[in-house]
Enzyme design. Structure first.
Site, PDB file in Angstrom:
ATOM      1  N   PRO A   1     -30.964  17.839 -33.186  1.00 17.44           N
ATOM      2  CG  PRO A   1     -29.754  15.921 -32.628  1.00 17.44           C
ATOM      3  CD  PRO A   1     -30.346  16.648 -33.798  1.00 17.44           C
ATOM      4  CB  CYS A   2     -31.374  21.659 -28.838  1.00 18.78           C
ATOM      5  SG  CYS A   2     -32.969  21.757 -29.664  1.00 18.78           S
ATOM      6  N   PRO A   3     -28.429  20.279 -28.253  1.00 15.35           N
ATOM      7  CG  PRO A   3     -28.272  18.361 -26.912  1.00 15.35           C
ATOM      8  CD  PRO A   3     -28.992  18.911 -28.108  1.00 15.35           C
TER       9      PRO A   3
ATOM     10  CG  PHE B   1     -26.627  24.822 -32.218  1.00 16.28           C
ATOM     11  CD1 PHE B   1     -25.518  25.253 -32.943  1.00 16.28           C
ATOM     12  CD2 PHE B   1     -27.358  23.750 -32.714  1.00 16.28           C
ATOM     13  CE1 PHE B   1     -25.167  24.635 -34.126  1.00 16.28           C
ATOM     14  CE2 PHE B   1     -27.010  23.129 -33.893  1.00 16.28           C
ATOM     15  CZ  PHE B   1     -25.902  23.576 -34.611  1.00 16.28           C
TER      16      PHE B   1
END
Length: 411
Positions: free
Chosen positions: A76-78, A80
């Site tokens: 998951p990206c959120p 960063f």
């Protein structure tokens, strides 16, 4: 030579398709989202797909895949993303550090993890250094690199921060892929799709859409329906003649007129992500399909990186001594010491001068992902690096409770 891959957080298959093109065969794909799992099964019925929390032992057993050629994933990206709060190690969605720890159990010949550009920022220098040091301790040679999707024929601005780590005997053969030249424009990519239902304005529209697209934003279940991004991105889309306030159900029809321009369909967005027309079926309703596409790792980029990894594993090309990298020397100085150090002691270990304000800023950033213990001794402030706050597999970690609490909103 058959090279097997286990892919975690596989999404709708962007990375999977690229790795397949590079010559890897999927032993397992693990994904949380129901629709994405259905998409994977729809397109590759022979693949083993496990649905659920990738960090839960009931979903899959990492030890069962000991020794695979490649462990890959787009975690998951959120935690960063620059557009978010950048909570990093304290975000319950953060699986990057946990994925790195998998290398100790799975012992793949190579590890590939990709994420957003935000992870490359100074905010996460200590986090990155922890990853580098941890992988080195496990016998891997890690490499970080910021790749631009547009360098690999993907017609959009989509920087991705990619980690590749290989065992020492293979690392000498790894090279990041070279850029492939100028990408096509949005108009060149989507001109035929815009004309598919007979819209008379398609040719003129394609001439106006004469640049690559801004970064496509898939969004998450925490926010509303499908659209092409925040206000700044919408302005960029408008300059290309695209209405970014939503996603269309079909291409424009004869006689259609637009104030800004037509909206894109999910299938058009998939082409801007690097999928070939008609090559991949996305399941679910429109918003679910759009999120799968928008959050994907573009297949051409995955294919390029996968090809570089494959060549390294096959020892193709000229071997060269890997160049070590360092991202946070203050982290390194504190971790190496293991005891309390003053600012002058840390600076002597670094060998570079830092003014007090810069030193305190770096300590503050470090303390967001690590426990940094501070005490006074005879008027001198001392610092010691404590535990990493990230989830790395601990049964007691608060990540589990937060994950269950927010499960319906995590994508």
């Amino acid at each position: 030579m058959t090279l097997d891959v286990v892919e975690i957080c596989a999404g709708a298959g962007g990375q999977a398709l690229g790795l397949e093109e590079a010559g890897f065969e999927h032993a397992l794909a693990v994904e949380l989202d129901d629709h994405a799992c259905n998409t994977l099964r729809e397109n590759r019925p022979s693949w083993k797909v496990a649905r659920g929390d990738v960090a839960h032992s009931d979903v899959w057993k990492p030890a069962d895949y000991h020794g695979v050629a490649l462990l890959a994933g787009g975690v998951p990206c959120p935690p960063f993303t620059i557009a978010g709060k950048q909570l990093g190690a304290t975000d319950e969605r953060d699986l990057f550090a946990w994925a790195v720890e998998l290398a100790e159990v799975v012992k793949p010949r190579a590890l590939l993890l990709e994420n957003v550009r935000g992870l490359s920022m100074p905010r996460f220098a200590g986090y990155r250094q922890h990853v580098l040091d941890r992988l080195a301790g496990l016998g891997y040679v890690p490499h970080w690199h910021l790749l631009q999707a547009s360098d690999f024929s993907v017609p959009q601005l989509r920087p991705r921060f990619v980690l590749v780590a290989l065992q020492a005997e293979d690392a000498a053969y790894f090279r990041w892929p070279d850029a492939e030249g100028e990408p096509p424009t949005v108009g060149e990519t989507l001109g035929d799709a815009m004309a598919a239902e007979g819209w008379e304005g398609a040719a003129d529209w394609a001439l106006k859409a004469n640049r690559i697209a801004p970064t496509i934003v898939g969004g998450s279940k925490k926010h509303g329906g499908a659209d092409l991004g925040p206000t700044r991105a919408k302005r960029a889309w408008a300059e290309l003649g695209v209405d970014a306030l939503g996603i269309a159900d079909s291409p424009p029809h004869p006689g259609d007129q637009f104030k800004v321009g037509p909206k894109l369909t999910v299938e058009m967005v998939s082409q801007l992500q690097g999928w070939q027309p008609g090559s991949w079926t996305f399941t679910g309703r429109k918003t679910a399909r759009y999120r799968q596409v928008g959050n994907a790792f573009p297949p051409p980029v995955a294919a390029a990186v996968g090809g570089s990894i494959r060549r390294a594993l096959e020892h193709r090309g000229q071997a060269a001594e890997p160049v070590p990298s360092e991202h946070d020397p203050i982290y390194r100085a504190l971790r190496t010491s293991g005891s309390y150090l003053s600012q002058p002691q840390i600076q002597r270990a670094l060998g570079i001068p830092l003014d007090t304000s810069e030193f305190e800023r770096r300590i503050s950033l470090l303390s967001r992902d690590f426990d940094v213990h501070v005490r006074e001794d005879r008027g001198t402030t001392l610092y010691r690096l404590g535990e990493f706050k990230a989830f790395t597999g601990q049964d007691w970690h608060e990540r589990h409770e937060l994950f269950l609490k927010n499960r319906a909103k995590i994508s």
